[in-house]
Design a protein around this motif. Structure first.
Motif, PDB file in Angstrom:
ATOM      1  N   ALA A  88       0.834  -1.202   0.000  1.00 13.34           N
ATOM      2  CA  ALA A  88       0.000   0.000   0.000  1.00 13.34           C
ATOM      3  C   ALA A  88       0.870   1.253   0.000  1.00 13.34           C
ATOM      4  N   ALA A  89       1.896   1.267   0.848  1.00 10.81           N
ATOM      5  CA  ALA A  89       2.794   2.422   0.913  1.00 10.81           C
ATOM      6  C   ALA A  89       3.506   2.630  -0.416  1.00 10.81           C
ATOM      7  N   GLN A  90       3.904   1.549  -1.051  1.00 11.01           N
ATOM      8  CA  GLN A  90       4.577   1.652  -2.342  1.00 11.01           C
ATOM      9  C   GLN A  90       3.634   2.236  -3.397  1.00 11.01           C
ATOM     10  N   ALA A  91       2.380   1.795  -3.412  1.00 11.05           N
ATOM     11  CA  ALA A  91       1.397   2.331  -4.364  1.00 11.05           C
ATOM     12  C   ALA A  91       1.172   3.824  -4.130  1.00 11.05           C
ATOM     13  N   MET A  92       1.097   4.225  -2.849  1.00  6.73           N
ATOM     14  CA  MET A  92       0.913   5.639  -2.524  1.00  6.73           C
ATOM     15  C   MET A  92       2.112   6.461  -2.957  1.00  6.73           C
ATOM     16  N   ALA A  93       3.309   5.979  -2.649  1.00 11.37           N
ATOM     17  CA  ALA A  93       4.528   6.704  -3.011  1.00 11.37           C
ATOM     18  C   ALA A  93       4.656   6.820  -4.531  1.00 11.37           C
ATOM     19  N   HIS A  94       4.352   5.742  -5.229  1.00 13.27           N
ATOM     20  CA  HIS A  94       4.459   5.739  -6.691  1.00 13.27           C
ATOM     21  C   HIS A  94       3.444   6.684  -7.316  1.00 13.27           C
ATOM     22  N   GLY A  95       2.229   6.710  -6.780  1.00 19.10           N
ATOM     23  CA  GLY A  95       1.170   7.541  -7.350  1.00 19.10           C
ATOM     24  C   GLY A  95       1.119   8.954  -6.815  1.00 19.10           C
ATOM     25  N   GLY A  96       1.823   9.214  -5.716  1.00 24.89           N
ATOM     26  CA  GLY A  96       1.833  10.551  -5.143  1.00 24.89           C
ATOM     27  C   GLY A  96       0.549  10.927  -4.435  1.00 24.89           C
ATOM     28  N   PHE A  97      -0.093   9.959  -3.788  1.00 23.56           N
ATOM     29  CA  PHE A  97      -1.322  10.239  -3.050  1.00 23.56           C
ATOM     30  C   PHE A  97      -1.252   9.628  -1.668  1.00 23.56           C
ATOM     31  N   ARG A  98      -2.212  10.010  -0.803  1.00 19.58           N
ATOM     32  CA  ARG A  98      -2.163   9.613   0.608  1.00 19.58           C
ATOM     33  C   ARG A  98      -3.303   8.711   1.044  1.00 19.58           C
ATOM     34  N   HIS A  99      -4.208   8.356   0.144  1.00 25.26           N
ATOM     35  CA  HIS A  99      -5.355   7.501   0.501  1.00 25.26           C
ATOM     36  C   HIS A  99      -5.569   6.453  -0.588  1.00 25.26           C
ATOM     37  N   LEU A 100      -5.948   5.271  -0.166  1.00 24.63           N
ATOM     38  CA  LEU A 100      -6.351   4.204  -1.085  1.00 24.63           C
ATOM     39  C   LEU A 100      -7.717   3.694  -0.657  1.00 24.63           C
ATOM     40  N   ILE A 101      -8.619   3.568  -1.614  1.00 25.47           N
ATOM     41  CA  ILE A 101      -9.903   2.913  -1.350  1.00 25.47           C
ATOM     42  C   ILE A 101      -9.631   1.414  -1.346  1.00 25.47           C
ATOM     43  N   VAL A 102     -10.151   0.727  -0.342  1.00 27.20           N
ATOM     44  CA  VAL A 102      -9.956  -0.719  -0.226  1.00 27.20           C
ATOM     45  C   VAL A 102     -11.217  -1.401  -0.742  1.00 27.20           C
ATOM     46  N   LEU A 103     -11.043  -2.227  -1.778  1.00 31.27           N
ATOM     47  CA  LEU A 103     -12.166  -2.943  -2.376  1.00 31.27           C
ATOM     48  C   LEU A 103     -12.098  -4.422  -2.031  1.00 31.27           C
ATOM     49  N   ASP A 104     -13.256  -4.975  -1.758  1.00 29.93           N
ATOM     50  CA  ASP A 104     -13.369  -6.410  -1.503  1.00 29.93           C
ATOM     51  C   ASP A 104     -14.727  -6.837  -2.021  1.00 29.93           C
ATOM     52  N   GLY A 105     -14.750  -7.681  -3.018  1.00 31.93           N
ATOM     53  CA  GLY A 105     -16.033  -8.116  -3.562  1.00 31.93           C
ATOM     54  C   GLY A 105     -16.695  -7.022  -4.368  1.00 31.93           C
ATOM     55  N   ASP A 106     -17.874  -6.629  -3.932  1.00 34.29           N
ATOM     56  CA  ASP A 106     -18.689  -5.713  -4.717  1.00 34.29           C
ATOM     57  C   ASP A 106     -18.412  -4.230  -4.508  1.00 34.29           C
ATOM     58  N   GLY A 107     -17.659  -3.865  -3.498  1.00 36.72           N
ATOM     59  CA  GLY A 107     -17.493  -2.441  -3.286  1.00 36.72           C
ATOM     60  C   GLY A 107     -16.475  -2.100  -2.232  1.00 36.72           C
ATOM     61  N   PRO A 108     -16.446  -0.811  -1.867  1.00 39.80           N
ATOM     62  CA  PRO A 108     -15.464  -0.355  -0.887  1.00 39.80           C
ATOM     63  C   PRO A 108     -15.770  -0.864   0.514  1.00 39.80           C
ATOM     64  N   VAL A 109     -14.728  -1.349   1.185  1.00 42.18           N
ATOM     65  CA  VAL A 109     -14.874  -1.837   2.563  1.00 42.18           C
ATOM     66  C   VAL A 109     -14.038  -1.017   3.529  1.00 42.18           C
ATOM     67  N   GLY A 110     -13.246  -0.103   2.991  1.00 41.58           N
ATOM     68  CA  GLY A 110     -12.418   0.720   3.849  1.00 41.58           C
ATOM     69  C   GLY A 110     -11.600   1.691   3.049  1.00 41.58           C
ATOM     70  N   VAL A 111     -10.886   2.525   3.782  1.00 38.74           N
ATOM     71  CA  VAL A 111      -9.920   3.456   3.210  1.00 38.74           C
ATOM     72  C   VAL A 111      -8.670   3.355   4.074  1.00 38.74           C
ATOM     73  N   VAL A 112      -7.522   3.243   3.421  1.00 36.64           N
ATOM     74  CA  VAL A 112      -6.266   3.222   4.161  1.00 36.64           C
ATOM     75  C   VAL A 112      -5.485   4.474   3.781  1.00 36.64           C
ATOM     76  N   SER A 113      -4.942   5.120   4.783  1.00 35.97           N
ATOM     77  CA  SER A 113      -4.204   6.364   4.560  1.00 35.97           C
ATOM     78  C   SER A 113      -2.768   6.204   5.024  1.00 35.97           C
ATOM     79  N   VAL A 114      -1.945   7.159   4.644  1.00 34.51           N
ATOM     80  CA  VAL A 114      -0.564   7.190   5.120  1.00 34.51           C
ATOM     81  C   VAL A 114      -0.562   7.207   6.646  1.00 34.51           C
ATOM     82  N   ARG A 115      -1.461   7.975   7.228  1.00 31.41           N
ATOM     83  CA  ARG A 115      -1.543   8.058   8.696  1.00 31.41           C
ATOM     84  C   ARG A 115      -1.836   6.685   9.299  1.00 31.41           C
ATOM     85  N   ASP A 116      -2.720   5.911   8.675  1.00 30.67           N
ATOM     86  CA  ASP A 116      -3.024   4.566   9.175  1.00 30.67           C
ATOM     87  C   ASP A 116      -1.782   3.682   9.158  1.00 30.67           C
ATOM     88  N   ILE A 117      -1.018   3.782   8.079  1.00 34.13           N
ATOM     89  CA  ILE A 117       0.187   2.963   7.955  1.00 34.13           C
ATOM     90  C   ILE A 117       1.215   3.365   9.008  1.00 34.13           C
TER      91      ILE A 117
END
Length: 134
Positions: A88-117
């Motif tokens: 997740a941290a690598q994806a954020m660093a590569h894309g230059g953003f601080r949040h990722l939507i977490v998908l599981d199955g049909d939709g979003p189940v969470g959001v992970v941020s740099v702060r969470d990590i």
């Protein structure tokens, strides 16, 4: 440690017609830095972050007139709950953003941020430093 262990399960979902002021108020009330923007007309899923709102207001746009849909990032990188925090941290660093939507199955189940990590990694690093100094 995995994304599912760090992510916030408080997923604020708004529509593209919400004003930036409405989005900001909802984000502040839930104490989150991002909202998932769901466009039912296009089945699109995007993200609106506190930074998006800040850029708009800072450039003089009216938060009562600007809509979430006009400031939503739709080219979103999604995470899976079973990603490692390093992935997740690598994806954020590569894309230059601080949040990722977490998908599981049909939709979003969470959001992970740099702060969470950081919250998850900091105690581990502190223990490692203590053991190394000991």
């Amino acid at each position: 440690m995995l994304v599912r262990d760090a992510m916030s399960t408080v997923v604020l979902t708004i529509g593209p017609a919400h004003t930036l002021r409405q989005a900001a108020a909802l984000m502040a009330a839930r104490r989150v830095g991002a909202a998932v923007v769901l466009d039912h007309d296009t089945s699109g899923l995007g993200i609106l972050t506190e930074r998006d709102i800040l850029v708009s207001v800072g450039s003089g746009q009216n938060p009562d007139l600007e809509t979430a849909g006009s400031h939503t990032t739709t080219d979103v990188v999604f995470a899976a709950p079973d990603w490692t925090l390093a992935e997740a941290a690598q994806a954020m660093a590569h894309g230059g953003f601080r949040h990722l939507i977490v998908l599981d199955g049909d939709g979003p189940v969470g959001v992970v941020s740099v702060r969470d990590i950081i919250r998850c990694w900091a105690p581990v690093r502190l223990r490692e430093a203590t053991l190394a100094a000991g």
